[in-house]
Scaffold this active site. Structure first.
Site: not given
Length: 509
Positions: A147-148, A77
């Protein structure tokens, strides 16, 4: 375009292919499918889980059959940001990449080099090995989702999804720096019930209605900039309120609403309160505010030179409603004020909660080990909700600072809910993997790499805590202004990462 290493060019070509595919956080279905098809079309074993995490297994090349498995890991992502005048639609439009000297950047958008470049590196390495262009141990390309915004891809990895015990995370953004640890984190929601009283405004010259606000602070990232001693708008506002109540008497200053901050991972740079003030005390209040203003500006002259403390009378048509991180406007009653007991509890709670650096590392000079960010406060119906965000590279200290905030909140009559956190990745300066990487880097480039532990989160913390016996290190090419339309990657640094990996592989032969 500058001349570049042939593999750098291939990596960038693959990266541009990746950038044709939408991959906003929590919407990685298309990139996950593309990665799976890429692996299968080249004869690699591929699997995916229910979250869309992807694993591509790459067999060892000749001579490396007995080498340990290495994991190359990154996330799919990206943070989607664009300039105000950009018409780019991240849900469908390919990201246009522009070459500018030694840099690649977007056309008014972020380019997702964080962490799309890890995907491209892994794929080119796998293909180069298959073609006999380089030698390498057996590899697992582990690509995670989301992840973000929540690290949920790494958090959801099931036991047995991958085999390796040596993980090379390709999500750091300064070539020549090896990251060997990161902070864990946890957010806490503190809820204080509000008791209300009705205040009589009918009597002429009794109470006026005022807005008190702190604005113009620097704010900043609650991890990487928490050590800069910048002012916290919520704390300053509460301190000003407390001083005002002390000067005028609590019966002459009545709190109606208090709000501040925007998101959990930013130091709050604004806060505001609406108060009812007895008009007989107005002159004295203005004198007190002038003194407080001068004291604040002197104290924070270097860290927050733009600090503004506003004190102004406003209409009784108070308008205020909070929705998520935005302030919407709507007429609400202005005759309802906090009870003196609630007001006292709230101000003392805010002033008592920890904010800033709690503990520095004893082993790594200059590293913030543990911190707390008093992030947001919202008056919401019959409650005041406070969010604090704790970070620590020690799981023990993370629990300690979270517990300290909870204890203070309970003393004020509030209750606390802790969100699921992510664990710290505790550094190991004697790691065999670290020593090997340092030696390879020094022999390859003639200088030693820098070693860092960061006061922010990486997927290594989650993966290491859930899979016993992992050895991990994080590195990558140089990326500047990630998560912004100015994001760019330094092209020569990609070559250095490639050469380093090629030489690192040779040590496992």
């Amino acid at each position: 375009m500058i001349p570049m290493h042939p593999k750098t060019q291939q990596i960038l070509e693959v990266f541009e292919e990746i950038n044709k595919i939408p991959r906003r956080s929590k919407h990685e279905e298309q990139i996950s499918t593309w990665l799976q098809e890429w692996g299968r079309s080249r004869g690699f074993e591929v699997k995916a889980d229910s979250l869309n995490n992807v694993l591509i297994k790459v067999p060892a090349t000749a001579g490396y059959e007995n080498s340990p498995m290495l994991i190359l890991q990154g996330h799919m992502d990206m943070v989607c940001e664009k300039c105000k005048d950009s018409v780019h639609d991240f849900s469908r439009d390919p990201i246009r990449c522009i070459y500018d000297g030694g840099w690649m950047q977007g056309d008014g958008t972020s380019i997702g080099a964080d962490d799309g470049i890890a995907l491209a590196l892994g794929l080119v390495l796998a293909e180069a090995g298959k073609k006999g262009e380089i030698g390498h141990p057996p590899l697992e390309l582990l690509f995670t989702v989301d992840e973000e915004t929540g690290l949920t891809g790494a958090r959801g990895l099931e036991t047995g999804f991958f085999e390796g015990k040596i993980l090379l995370n390709l999500d750091s953004e300064d070539e020549g720096i090896f990251v060997i640890g990161c902070a864990g984190g946890q957010n806490s929601q503190i809820t204080l019930p509000v008791e209300w009283e009705l205040l009589d405004f009918k009597e002429e010259n009794s109470f006026g209605f005022f807005r008190l606000s702190v604005e113009g602070l620097e704010g900043g990232h609650s991890g990487t900039e928490i050590n800069k001693q910048r002012a916290n708008g919520i704390q300053l506002l509460s301190l000003a309120l407390n001083k005002l109540r002390g000067k005028l008497g609590i019966e002459n200053v009545r709190l109606v609403l208090l709000n501040g901050g925007s998101v959990h991972n930013a130091i709050p740079n604004t806060a505001e309160a609406f108060i009812a003030l007895h008009r007989e005390k107005l002159e004295k209040a203005e004198e007190a505010m002038s003194d407080i203003r001068h004291a604040f500006k002197a104290e924070y002259a270097k860290t927050d030179p733009g600090l503004i403390l506003n004190f102004e009378e406003i209409s009784r048509e108070i308008i205020f409603e909070v929705a998520e991180d935005k302030i919407l406007r709507e007429t609400v009653s202005h005759v309802r004020v906090f009870s003196p007991e609630t007001e006292e509890k709230l101000i003392e709670l805010i002033l008592g909660l920890p904010h800033g650096v709690y503990r520095m590392s004893e082993t790594i000079h200059g590293l913030v080990e543990t911190s707390n960010n008093l992030a947001t406060v919202r008056t919401d119906g019959n409650e005041v909700i406070i969010i604090s965000s704790q970070r620590s590279s020690s799981n023990l200290r993370l629990a300690e600072i979270s517990g300290k905030g909870e204890a203070i909140a309970k003393l004020a009559g509030a209750w606390v809910e802790h969100e699921p956190g992510y664990p710290a990745w505790e550094p190991n300066l004697k790691s065999e993997l670290l020593l090997k990487c340092k030696q390879v880097y020094t022999e390859t480039f003639g200088k030693e790499p820098e070693i860092e532990v960061i006061h922010a989160g990486l997927e290594c913390g989650i993966i290491g805590s859930a899979h016993e016996g992992m050895e991990m290190i994080s590195f990558g090419p140089t990326i500047k202004d990630a998560h912004s339309p100015a994001e760019r990657i330094f092209i020569p640094s990609i070559e250095k990462v490639w050469i380093f990996l090629e030489n690192l592989f040779k040590t496992y032969c």
